[in-house]
Enzyme design. Sequence first.
Site, PDB file in Angstrom:
ATOM      1  N   GLY A  17       0.822  -1.205   0.000  1.00  0.00           N
ATOM      2  CA  GLY A  17       0.000   0.000   0.000  1.00  0.00           C
ATOM      3  C   GLY A  17       0.858   1.259   0.000  1.00  0.00           C
ATOM      4  O   GLY A  17       1.976   1.298  -0.539  1.00  0.00           O
ATOM      5  N   SER A  18       0.360   2.304   0.650  1.00  0.00           N
ATOM      6  CA  SER A  18       1.038   3.602   0.610  1.00  0.00           C
ATOM      7  C   SER A  18       2.343   3.639   1.398  1.00  0.00           C
ATOM      8  O   SER A  18       3.092   4.613   1.293  1.00  0.00           O
ATOM      9  CB  SER A  18       0.102   4.693   1.134  1.00  0.00           C
ATOM     10  OG  SER A  18      -0.993   4.871   0.254  1.00  0.00           O
ATOM     11  N   THR A  19       2.647   2.594   2.190  1.00  0.00           N
ATOM     12  CA  THR A  19       3.952   2.560   2.861  1.00  0.00           C
ATOM     13  C   THR A  19       5.076   2.420   1.843  1.00  0.00           C
ATOM     14  O   THR A  19       6.248   2.598   2.180  1.00  0.00           O
ATOM     15  CB  THR A  19       4.030   1.385   3.858  1.00  0.00           C
ATOM     16  OG1 THR A  19       3.881   0.141   3.163  1.00  0.00           O
ATOM     17  CG2 THR A  19       2.948   1.501   4.919  1.00  0.00           C
TER      18      THR A  19
END
Length: 699
Positions: free
Chosen positions: A326-328
Amino acid sequence: MTELRNVEVDLCRFRSRVLVASLVVLFAFALLIARLVFLQVVRHEDLNEQAESNRTAIVPIVPNRGLILDRNGVVLASNYSAYTLEITPSKIDNLDETITALGKVVDIQLRDKRRFKRLRDESKNFESLPIRTRLTDEEVARFAAQRFRFPGVDIKARLFRSYPLGELGSHVIGYMGRINPAEKEIIQDSDDEGNYRGTDYIGKLGVEQSFEQQLHGTTGVEQVETSAAGRAVRKLATNPATPGDTVMLSLDIRLQKLVEDMFGNRRGALVALDPKTGDVLAFVSKPTFDPNLFVDGIDTESWQALNESIDKPLLNRALRGTYPPGSTYKPFMAMAALQTGKRSPSFIVNDNASYTFGGHTFRSHGDIALGAVDMYRAIVKSSNVYFYSLANDLGVDTIHDFMKPLGFGQITGIDINGEVRGVLPSQEWKRNTYKKPEQKKWYLGETISLGIGQGYNTFTMLQLAQATAILANNGIKHKPRLVIGTQDPLTHTMHPLPAEPPVDLGYKAENLAIVHKALVGVTLEGTSARVFAGAGYLSAGKTGTAQAVTIGQKDKYNGAKLEEHQRDHAVYMAFAPADNPKIALAVIVENAGWGAGVAAPIARRVFDYVLLGQYPSEEDMAAVQKGLAGAPIGKPRLAADMAGLLVTGVGGAAPVPPAGLQAAAAAAKVAKAAKKATAIAEAVSKFVPPVTALDPNAD
């Protein structure tokens, strides 16, 4: 008329007979002498060995298995001795009748019979197999009084593995199980065959498996004189067994318990590392399992419950679970842009909540437009459009080549078995993975979603934690490790295990500073600011929400309308303190929704524990378990005061083992081991810095 005998003829006949008889006797004596010479001279050594073996027996002495301790000397795995009731099937005519008769003397449950049948199917017929384990003293006495009725049945003393903390840290520690035919064949083909004589159990997972050689020890032998009936008469000689080494982990089991408690009944994983050494501080996979179930053979019902559960408690999610980051993933994409020169930090992208490429529209979470964003704002506010555009500019192979040294989609080499690689996509990867020609081709549109950690990207939390630690450590890469040292059981000398030399990935300091600043901004004014409000330290992190199922282009995500196992995963990566990191972590809570609302609160409390020595209040712990937490609520408790939550036993006594042979002595050994743990912890502190509370103003 009287016939006169010829004396000369009779005398000649007599002499002939005597000669023949003498030759026969001489020949017989010659045969006897030849046989005697053959037996006494030619086969002397062989026959002497046979005679000695008939008179004596060599009995293997199974060594005590080594202890497993955490970094502070807390006992995670130990041993105790108990009686077992064992049957040798080859010595019994009617096995079923014997078991039925035994059941009238000693309590034998249906699960015991099922386990015995399984062991018999896996073993040779002449082997002694347990029908009941951990007998009480009363049961031993009852059987001893009627021993004469049961030829082929006997009482034996065996060592059993004990896991005092139960389910806590079970995926890391592993468990002991009976040696199966495949493992037996491997042992027989190895140089250690002799060392496993008399050994029925072996490490199956985690440290128990990976450090089997160190933990097992060296098998001893005892030579005893036996009677004609095969009973031992007296001991002739003994070569004692050498216990296995004590294995010390980098794990802080108190921190491990805190994290497992915060997960509650939810599924997920967390890996926390010391970025300066690669030492694993916490290695959590939820749900867990009780390794004590496997010690003397797990029953069918318990195995089915574990193996068929939809929650997959036997899966080590930290090591083998793969997820989209994801956005990590965005901070690493930003580093790739800076290092390759594809983007400057001031480059502006207009985020209107969607990005169109090749007729396909890629949307942002919540369809919220952020307007003009540079790199800092794109990370802090988690702009999908910015990183869609960046992924298109970089291309799949450039992304792959930058992410590979960070450990994404690679085997990290951690010192327990079973790690999976995950997927770091590239054009070559797709050509090698798919069979149909149209599937082998990489399409440019497939690159877009890689920028926000979706698409083909699937990594483990261990990989994400390692990459986060590298970023925190200014591009210096350490190999993660769980075992930091061993202790010799005889000399009690601590032997630190040497760490592999670190690798410098060569990141420019100014690029690292840009990304670090943005990650700090996430906790001050971005997606995790609410969670880290009032923290007594400065941390850096990034929230993420990873899709569990694909949502259609025109559909809007609505978790309430999806099955629980189809909802998004909550992800968070972080390190702290931001200016001099002591801990870096990655955490995922499966199907829990937003990373900021569910995963980040767990990270906050981990940092509070490690850096400030604080433990969540009861009401705060309850809020975290329900996924309803922000910043901590209530008065935090001191971590030092909460050590007793572990067991009756962090530094205290472990649970008393079942009654049986030397049970009291075994309990005393456990207590002694716990006492020794303090001394070991002091010794190991010479080469392992303890995890203690830090002054937030230090450094």
